[in-house]
Design a protein around this motif. Sequence first.
Motif, PDB file in Angstrom:
ATOM      1  N   ALA A  69       0.844  -1.199   0.000  1.00 15.01           N
ATOM      2  CA  ALA A  69       0.000   0.000   0.000  1.00 15.01           C
ATOM      3  C   ALA A  69       0.874   1.241   0.000  1.00 15.01           C
ATOM      4  O   ALA A  69       1.989   1.246   0.541  1.00 15.01           O
ATOM      5  CB  ALA A  69      -0.927   0.012   1.214  1.00 15.01           C
ATOM      6  N   THR A  70       0.374   2.273  -0.625  1.00 12.77           N
ATOM      7  CA  THR A  70       1.014   3.580  -0.589  1.00 12.77           C
ATOM      8  C   THR A  70      -0.038   4.601  -0.169  1.00 12.77           C
ATOM      9  O   THR A  70      -1.241   4.345  -0.252  1.00 12.77           O
ATOM     10  CB  THR A  70       1.585   3.974  -1.963  1.00 12.77           C
ATOM     11  OG1 THR A  70       0.512   4.017  -2.918  1.00 12.77           O
ATOM     12  CG2 THR A  70       2.638   2.983  -2.421  1.00 12.77           C
ATOM     13  N   GLY A  71       0.424   5.756   0.263  1.00  6.94           N
ATOM     14  CA  GLY A  71      -0.523   6.788   0.657  1.00  6.94           C
ATOM     15  C   GLY A  71       0.172   8.127   0.799  1.00  6.94           C
ATOM     16  O   GLY A  71       1.398   8.203   0.932  1.00  6.94           O
ATOM     17  N   SER A  72      -0.592   9.166   0.731  1.00  2.00           N
ATOM     18  CA  SER A  72      -0.071  10.512   0.944  1.00  2.00           C
ATOM     19  C   SER A  72      -1.147  11.335   1.643  1.00  2.00           C
ATOM     20  O   SER A  72      -2.332  11.172   1.379  1.00  2.00           O
ATOM     21  CB  SER A  72       0.332  11.163  -0.382  1.00  2.00           C
ATOM     22  OG  SER A  72      -0.788  11.285  -1.246  1.00  2.00           O
ATOM     23  N   VAL A  73      -0.701  12.214   2.540  1.00  2.65           N
ATOM     24  CA  VAL A  73      -1.614  13.039   3.323  1.00  2.65           C
ATOM     25  C   VAL A  73      -1.020  14.437   3.429  1.00  2.65           C
ATOM     26  O   VAL A  73       0.199  14.604   3.564  1.00  2.65           O
ATOM     27  CB  VAL A  73      -1.824  12.447   4.736  1.00  2.65           C
ATOM     28  CG1 VAL A  73      -2.653  13.388   5.596  1.00  2.65           C
ATOM     29  CG2 VAL A  73      -2.513  11.102   4.655  1.00  2.65           C
ATOM     30  N   GLY A  74      -1.887  15.437   3.381  1.00  4.39           N
ATOM     31  CA  GLY A  74      -1.458  16.805   3.633  1.00  4.39           C
ATOM     32  C   GLY A  74      -0.971  17.524   2.396  1.00  4.39           C
ATOM     33  O   GLY A  74      -0.968  16.988   1.287  1.00  4.39           O
ATOM     34  N   SER A  75      -0.567  18.752   2.598  1.00  2.00           N
ATOM     35  CA  SER A  75      -0.064  19.598   1.522  1.00  2.00           C
ATOM     36  C   SER A  75       1.227  20.258   1.974  1.00  2.00           C
ATOM     37  O   SER A  75       1.566  20.269   3.164  1.00  2.00           O
ATOM     38  CB  SER A  75      -1.106  20.657   1.146  1.00  2.00           C
ATOM     39  OG  SER A  75      -1.460  21.437   2.280  1.00  2.00           O
ATOM     40  N   VAL A  76       1.966  20.805   1.017  1.00  2.00           N
ATOM     41  CA  VAL A  76       3.254  21.434   1.303  1.00  2.00           C
ATOM     42  C   VAL A  76       3.058  22.559   2.340  1.00  2.00           C
ATOM     43  O   VAL A  76       2.104  23.346   2.230  1.00  2.00           O
ATOM     44  CB  VAL A  76       3.851  22.011  -0.001  1.00  2.00           C
ATOM     45  CG1 VAL A  76       5.189  22.717   0.280  1.00  2.00           C
ATOM     46  CG2 VAL A  76       4.039  20.901  -1.031  1.00  2.00           C
TER      47      VAL A  76
END
Length: 681
Positions: A69-76
Amino acid sequence: MATRQCAFSRLAATVVISFLLAPLTAAQPPWQICGESGNYAANSTYQSNIGRLSATLPKNASASPTLFATGSVGSVPDNVYALALCRGDTNASACEACVTTAFQDAQQLCASNKDATVIYDPCYLRFSNQNFLASTDNGNPIILENSQNVSSPVEVFDAAVQILLNATGNYAAANSSRRFATGEEGFDSSNPTIYGLVQCTPDMSPADCRSCLGGIITMMPRYLSGRIGGRIIGVRCNFRYEVVSFFSGTSMLRLPAPTSPAPPPASPGEMQDLGQARKSGNKTVVVLAIVLPIVAAILVITTVCVCYFRRRKQTRPASSEQPPYSTNHEDIESIGSLIIDLSTLRAATDNFADANKLGEGGFGAVYKGNLPDGQEIAVKRLSRSSGQGIGELKNELVLVAKLQHKNLVRLVGVCLQEHEKLLVYEYMPNRSIDKILFDPEKKKELDWGKRLKIISGIARGLQYLHEDSQLRIIHRDLKASNVLLDSDYTPKISDFGMARLFGADQSREVTNRIVGTYGYMAPEYAMRGHYSTKSDVFSFGILMLEFLTGRRSSGSYNFDESADLLSLIWEHWSTGTVTEIIDSSLRSHAPGDQVVKILHIGLLCVQDNPADRPMMSTVNIMLSSNTVSLQSPSKPSFFITKSGTYSNPYSESSYPTASQSTGKPGMASPNEVSITDLEPR
């Protein structure tokens, strides 16, 4: 144990760490790599985003068929990217526990570090504020070496390890949707067997996986030479080898021991003895020169006679297609535990009473029943005039008995008594998909969550058939009426009577007996008789589009509708008005981005060219990941009109249809019938 901690960005010189053989458990100490992307503050947004990923990524990895699994959360500047991969021989619960522990350890061992990698035997995890998910780069691998040296010649042992790892890497890249493989190789008396394991992240293509593994395997002689065990672990691929078995289950690949070296030159005395032996052997050579041609002639004559008499006994036309499995009695006898007495089934179904009839298809009726132990069953009773003969029934029996997966219907038993042909399956309370999906009222039961669950389950079942089972099966008649739903709406693929078994080295087959259902057939199959796993992918794509729209495919379209389903969907896709074609019962609660994603994947599955359709393992990655980029689909130009004729401007003029190639008319099968046979009965 040497110190394990190092700076990720300072690994210009690869770190080599000694280790002892570790069991497959997260109880071992982890190896960690802490990067230099800066630190985050306590209770900051970045830490909160790590917490959000730690709550979802372990479950996503364990629920994925590929344990990835991969994932990303939030912004710069507080965005966090993460990747978790569990070893291919672990199970879902161990995977979830390992990734959960890895998140906890990463925040302790790399305290406040924005970039951390934690490695266990069963899994590894990396998170970072840099988007490493956009690349298949393997980073700077960490090397773990067993502290013991080999007793054999180092060069010979190292060469044997590289042969094993390269062969196992080829197997993982080409034959496993998990991009995982284990292997073993015979060696010598001091180290009789070498065991190896390789793995890539499953989102990599076979070529990228092989390239990644090749890069770290070439590092083996430099960093692990003469060691009886070692590991090289990167972000995208890794390997391990030992002289004792360290993985679960049997090896997926077995290599023979290297051939013995050539004997040294004979001494003069040995040469004299050899000359005497050659003289005594000359007589033998003369005798063999006379006898062997005679024996060969006898074998040729015998073979010709056998072929001649066999040919005379054949009653079926040469062009008829044989069942993919042997139909010998041994096929049935080999699974004798599944035999159920006819009297038991008559009692279970009240002698096949109409009140217990669940439905009727092209091959006969299906009845609900209850076995003496209380188990609910569905009995498939083939009519004596059924197009599915004993060969197809045995084919379905042998296939389903050998296949075990939560998304395939389970075979309970079989009965072949008193001219009855009965297959007994587990009972599915919610019947087949078409009974709900195409009913104006019942379709409301299928909310967006249930539809996604069903789509994902069918995809996992097909991946098992195509890529993960020991047998390689093409269903050839996947459609809404051949997918059943249990009480929890878990989908079960059924009806394997027309399935075909492929060899591991086969990619495509040709037939002049077209079986299946128009509206679900791939163009290369309907028009030229070419079928492959990509034919099933096309049918799955049609199913996905039916789930989104609540409409049947063109094979069973209402006569008052002017366009086939694919043309209608493409029109709305091109104009950006996909919400207008979505099932009305979904429009109020289905997330728009997920709807577009499923529609996009469905269109990729129904591309005219089989090479442009994804494999089912790739489809599963697309369904489970929010970071995989999807290529733009081309217009699916193939469809079947209401009259049952084909329409495909790219293929129609260049290739004859299956019926044209045989000189027999093609007959369109309605959605309720499972077979279209081009041979008149």
